[in-house]
Design a protein around this motif. Structure first.
Motif, PDB file in Angstrom:
ATOM      1  N   GLY A 104       0.798  -1.218   0.000  1.00  0.00           N
ATOM      2  CA  GLY A 104       0.000   0.000   0.000  1.00  0.00           C
ATOM      3  C   GLY A 104       0.832   1.270   0.000  1.00  0.00           C
ATOM      4  O   GLY A 104       0.293   2.359   0.057  1.00  0.00           O
ATOM      5  N   GLY A 105       2.160   1.159  -0.033  1.00  0.00           N
ATOM      6  CA  GLY A 105       3.000   2.354  -0.105  1.00  0.00           C
ATOM      7  C   GLY A 105       3.682   2.682   1.204  1.00  0.00           C
ATOM      8  O   GLY A 105       3.958   1.815   2.017  1.00  0.00           O
ATOM      9  N   LEU A 106       3.926   3.961   1.409  1.00  0.00           N
ATOM     10  CA  LEU A 106       4.584   4.438   2.608  1.00  0.00           C
ATOM     11  C   LEU A 106       3.547   4.526   3.726  1.00  0.00           C
ATOM     12  O   LEU A 106       2.547   5.229   3.597  1.00  0.00           O
ATOM     13  CB  LEU A 106       5.217   5.806   2.346  1.00  0.00           C
ATOM     14  CG  LEU A 106       6.167   6.330   3.402  1.00  0.00           C
ATOM     15  CD1 LEU A 106       7.353   5.385   3.586  1.00  0.00           C
ATOM     16  CD2 LEU A 106       6.654   7.712   3.036  1.00  0.00           C
ATOM     17  N   LEU A 107       3.787   3.835   4.826  1.00  0.00           N
ATOM     18  CA  LEU A 107       2.813   3.735   5.911  1.00  0.00           C
ATOM     19  C   LEU A 107       3.358   4.370   7.190  1.00  0.00           C
ATOM     20  O   LEU A 107       4.521   4.161   7.537  1.00  0.00           O
ATOM     21  CB  LEU A 107       2.467   2.271   6.165  1.00  0.00           C
ATOM     22  CG  LEU A 107       1.990   1.494   4.949  1.00  0.00           C
ATOM     23  CD1 LEU A 107       1.892   0.016   5.277  1.00  0.00           C
ATOM     24  CD2 LEU A 107       0.659   2.032   4.456  1.00  0.00           C
ATOM     25  N   TYR A 108       2.509   5.096   7.883  1.00  0.00           N
ATOM     26  CA  TYR A 108       2.830   5.709   9.172  1.00  0.00           C
ATOM     27  C   TYR A 108       1.945   5.044  10.221  1.00  0.00           C
ATOM     28  O   TYR A 108       0.733   4.957  10.063  1.00  0.00           O
ATOM     29  CB  TYR A 108       2.562   7.216   9.133  1.00  0.00           C
ATOM     30  CG  TYR A 108       2.623   7.888  10.479  1.00  0.00           C
ATOM     31  CD1 TYR A 108       3.848   8.215  11.055  1.00  0.00           C
ATOM     32  CD2 TYR A 108       1.464   8.194  11.176  1.00  0.00           C
ATOM     33  CE1 TYR A 108       3.916   8.841  12.286  1.00  0.00           C
ATOM     34  CE2 TYR A 108       1.516   8.828  12.418  1.00  0.00           C
ATOM     35  CZ  TYR A 108       2.742   9.142  12.967  1.00  0.00           C
ATOM     36  OH  TYR A 108       2.807   9.763  14.187  1.00  0.00           O
ATOM     37  N   VAL A 109       2.556   4.553  11.289  1.00  0.00           N
ATOM     38  CA  VAL A 109       1.814   3.884  12.347  1.00  0.00           C
ATOM     39  C   VAL A 109       2.287   4.444  13.678  1.00  0.00           C
ATOM     40  O   VAL A 109       3.484   4.640  13.890  1.00  0.00           O
ATOM     41  CB  VAL A 109       2.060   2.351  12.324  1.00  0.00           C
ATOM     42  CG1 VAL A 109       1.210   1.656  13.366  1.00  0.00           C
ATOM     43  CG2 VAL A 109       1.782   1.779  10.948  1.00  0.00           C
ATOM     44  N   ARG A 110       1.349   4.704  14.598  1.00  0.00           N
ATOM     45  CA  ARG A 110       1.736   5.189  15.920  1.00  0.00           C
ATOM     46  C   ARG A 110       0.997   4.413  16.997  1.00  0.00           C
ATOM     47  O   ARG A 110      -0.083   3.862  16.771  1.00  0.00           O
ATOM     48  CB  ARG A 110       1.481   6.680  16.075  1.00  0.00           C
ATOM     49  CG  ARG A 110       0.023   7.053  16.144  1.00  0.00           C
ATOM     50  CD  ARG A 110      -0.141   8.538  16.478  1.00  0.00           C
ATOM     51  NE  ARG A 110      -1.534   8.914  16.384  1.00  0.00           N
ATOM     52  CZ  ARG A 110      -2.435   8.723  17.341  1.00  0.00           C
ATOM     53  NH1 ARG A 110      -2.085   8.147  18.464  1.00  0.00           N
ATOM     54  NH2 ARG A 110      -3.691   9.087  17.182  1.00  0.00           N
ATOM     55  N   ALA A 111       1.612   4.384  18.173  1.00  0.00           N
ATOM     56  CA  ALA A 111       1.010   3.710  19.320  1.00  0.00           C
ATOM     57  C   ALA A 111      -0.071   4.614  19.921  1.00  0.00           C
ATOM     58  O   ALA A 111      -0.077   5.828  19.718  1.00  0.00           O
ATOM     59  CB  ALA A 111       2.070   3.394  20.371  1.00  0.00           C
ATOM     60  N   THR A 112      -0.957   4.014  20.686  1.00  0.00           N
ATOM     61  CA  THR A 112      -2.019   4.787  21.346  1.00  0.00           C
ATOM     62  C   THR A 112      -1.562   5.347  22.684  1.00  0.00           C
ATOM     63  O   THR A 112      -2.241   6.188  23.249  1.00  0.00           O
ATOM     64  CB  THR A 112      -3.273   3.926  21.555  1.00  0.00           C
ATOM     65  OG1 THR A 112      -2.927   2.790  22.353  1.00  0.00           O
ATOM     66  CG2 THR A 112      -3.850   3.476  20.222  1.00  0.00           C
ATOM     67  N   ASP A 113      -0.414   4.871  23.194  1.00  0.00           N
ATOM     68  CA  ASP A 113       0.117   5.385  24.449  1.00  0.00           C
ATOM     69  C   ASP A 113       1.650   5.413  24.386  1.00  0.00           C
ATOM     70  O   ASP A 113       2.254   4.857  23.490  1.00  0.00           O
ATOM     71  CB  ASP A 113      -0.371   4.561  25.643  1.00  0.00           C
ATOM     72  CG  ASP A 113       0.044   3.102  25.571  1.00  0.00           C
ATOM     73  OD1 ASP A 113       1.086   2.786  24.979  1.00  0.00           O
ATOM     74  OD2 ASP A 113      -0.673   2.269  26.129  1.00  0.00           O
ATOM     75  N   ALA A 114       2.254   6.059  25.368  1.00  0.00           N
ATOM     76  CA  ALA A 114       3.715   6.227  25.372  1.00  0.00           C
ATOM     77  C   ALA A 114       4.466   4.917  25.563  1.00  0.00           C
ATOM     78  O   ALA A 114       5.631   4.816  25.217  1.00  0.00           O
ATOM     79  CB  ALA A 114       4.126   7.202  26.474  1.00  0.00           C
ATOM     80  N   ASN A 115       3.802   3.893  26.064  1.00  0.00           N
ATOM     81  CA  ASN A 115       4.461   2.610  26.295  1.00  0.00           C
ATOM     82  C   ASN A 115       4.372   1.680  25.099  1.00  0.00           C
ATOM     83  O   ASN A 115       4.984   0.614  25.081  1.00  0.00           O
ATOM     84  CB  ASN A 115       3.869   1.912  27.507  1.00  0.00           C
ATOM     85  CG  ASN A 115       4.087   2.704  28.766  1.00  0.00           C
ATOM     86  OD1 ASN A 115       5.095   3.386  28.900  1.00  0.00           O
ATOM     87  ND2 ASN A 115       3.165   2.643  29.687  1.00  0.00           N
ATOM     88  N   GLY A 116       3.581   2.028  24.087  1.00  0.00           N
ATOM     89  CA  GLY A 116       3.461   1.202  22.888  1.00  0.00           C
ATOM     90  C   GLY A 116       2.681  -0.070  23.108  1.00  0.00           C
ATOM     91  O   GLY A 116       2.938  -1.075  22.464  1.00  0.00           O
ATOM     92  N   THR A 117       1.694  -0.049  24.020  1.00  0.00           N
ATOM     93  CA  THR A 117       0.924  -1.265  24.303  1.00  0.00           C
ATOM     94  C   THR A 117      -0.089  -1.612  23.216  1.00  0.00           C
ATOM     95  O   THR A 117      -0.419  -2.769  23.045  1.00  0.00           O
ATOM     96  CB  THR A 117       0.206  -1.171  25.661  1.00  0.00           C
ATOM     97  OG1 THR A 117      -0.552   0.033  25.703  1.00  0.00           O
ATOM     98  CG2 THR A 117       1.196  -1.175  26.803  1.00  0.00           C
ATOM     99  N   SER A 118      -0.576  -0.626  22.496  1.00  0.00           N
ATOM    100  CA  SER A 118      -1.456  -0.917  21.350  1.00  0.00           C
ATOM    101  C   SER A 118      -1.170   0.103  20.248  1.00  0.00           C
ATOM    102  O   SER A 118      -0.671   1.190  20.506  1.00  0.00           O
ATOM    103  CB  SER A 118      -2.932  -0.889  21.766  1.00  0.00           C
ATOM    104  OG  SER A 118      -3.307   0.384  22.207  1.00  0.00           O
ATOM    105  N   TRP A 119      -1.539  -0.273  19.009  1.00  0.00           N
ATOM    106  CA  TRP A 119      -1.146   0.493  17.850  1.00  0.00           C
ATOM    107  C   TRP A 119      -2.336   0.793  16.946  1.00  0.00           C
ATOM    108  O   TRP A 119      -3.223  -0.035  16.787  1.00  0.00           O
ATOM    109  CB  TRP A 119      -0.082  -0.272  17.058  1.00  0.00           C
ATOM    110  CG  TRP A 119       1.175  -0.348  17.838  1.00  0.00           C
ATOM    111  CD1 TRP A 119       1.462  -1.206  18.853  1.00  0.00           C
ATOM    112  CD2 TRP A 119       2.290   0.510  17.725  1.00  0.00           C
ATOM    113  NE1 TRP A 119       2.688  -0.944  19.367  1.00  0.00           N
ATOM    114  CE2 TRP A 119       3.237   0.107  18.684  1.00  0.00           C
ATOM    115  CE3 TRP A 119       2.602   1.587  16.891  1.00  0.00           C
ATOM    116  CZ2 TRP A 119       4.465   0.734  18.854  1.00  0.00           C
ATOM    117  CZ3 TRP A 119       3.824   2.200  17.032  1.00  0.00           C
ATOM    118  CH2 TRP A 119       4.731   1.780  18.007  1.00  0.00           C
ATOM    119  N   ILE A 120      -2.326   1.985  16.359  1.00  0.00           N
ATOM    120  CA  ILE A 120      -3.334   2.375  15.370  1.00  0.00           C
ATOM    121  C   ILE A 120      -2.752   2.051  13.997  1.00  0.00           C
ATOM    122  O   ILE A 120      -1.690   2.573  13.639  1.00  0.00           O
ATOM    123  CB  ILE A 120      -3.654   3.873  15.462  1.00  0.00           C
ATOM    124  CG1 ILE A 120      -4.236   4.197  16.826  1.00  0.00           C
ATOM    125  CG2 ILE A 120      -4.609   4.280  14.352  1.00  0.00           C
ATOM    126  CD1 ILE A 120      -4.390   5.678  17.087  1.00  0.00           C
TER     127      ILE A 120
END
Length: 121
Positions: A104-120
């Motif tokens: 799908g190309g260049l993808l940006y993904v970030r966590a929902t919290d500072a600890n990285g416990t879940s991801w969008i």
């Protein structure tokens, strides 16, 4: 003006050197041999890594259990799917984030919290 020609002065300074020098500590993080492109970042003030798991065809994230990075007992979180070539972590003031070239190309993904416990994704 009083000038003394040939005057000398002596002094003693003591230099105390202790220890044997800096020590390096090596801690195992992922023992799987099918790991590619590890990238170091921080999450919630702890060392963290992103890496590509070639067996599962997934980009994964793992955060250390402490600020020294001496323990990595958590379960890696899946951040995204197939990565073709490129991965770059992003230093943020909040949740960790990553950009990578995948399906799908260049993808940006970030966590929902500072600890990285879940991801969008």
């Amino acid at each position: 003006m009083d000038i003394s020609i040939g005057a000398t002065d002596t002094g003693t300074k003591i230099l105390v050197v202790g220890g044997t020098g800096p020590e390096w500590h090596v801690y195992p993080v992922i023992l799987d041999q099918d790991v590619f492109d590890p990238m170091l970042t921080s999450a919630g003030s702890y060392p963290a890594i992103f890496y590509y798991d070639n067996t599962a065809s997934e980009v994964r994230f793992l955060r250390a259990d402490n600020g020294l990075g001496s323990s990595w007992s958590g379960t890696p979180k899946t951040v995204g799917g197939y990565m073709s070539v490129f991965m770059k972590t992003l230093e943020t003031c909040g949740p960790p984030a990553i950009v990578y070239l995948g399906e799908g190309g260049l993808l940006y993904v970030r966590a929902t919290d500072a600890n990285g416990t879940s991801w969008i994704t």
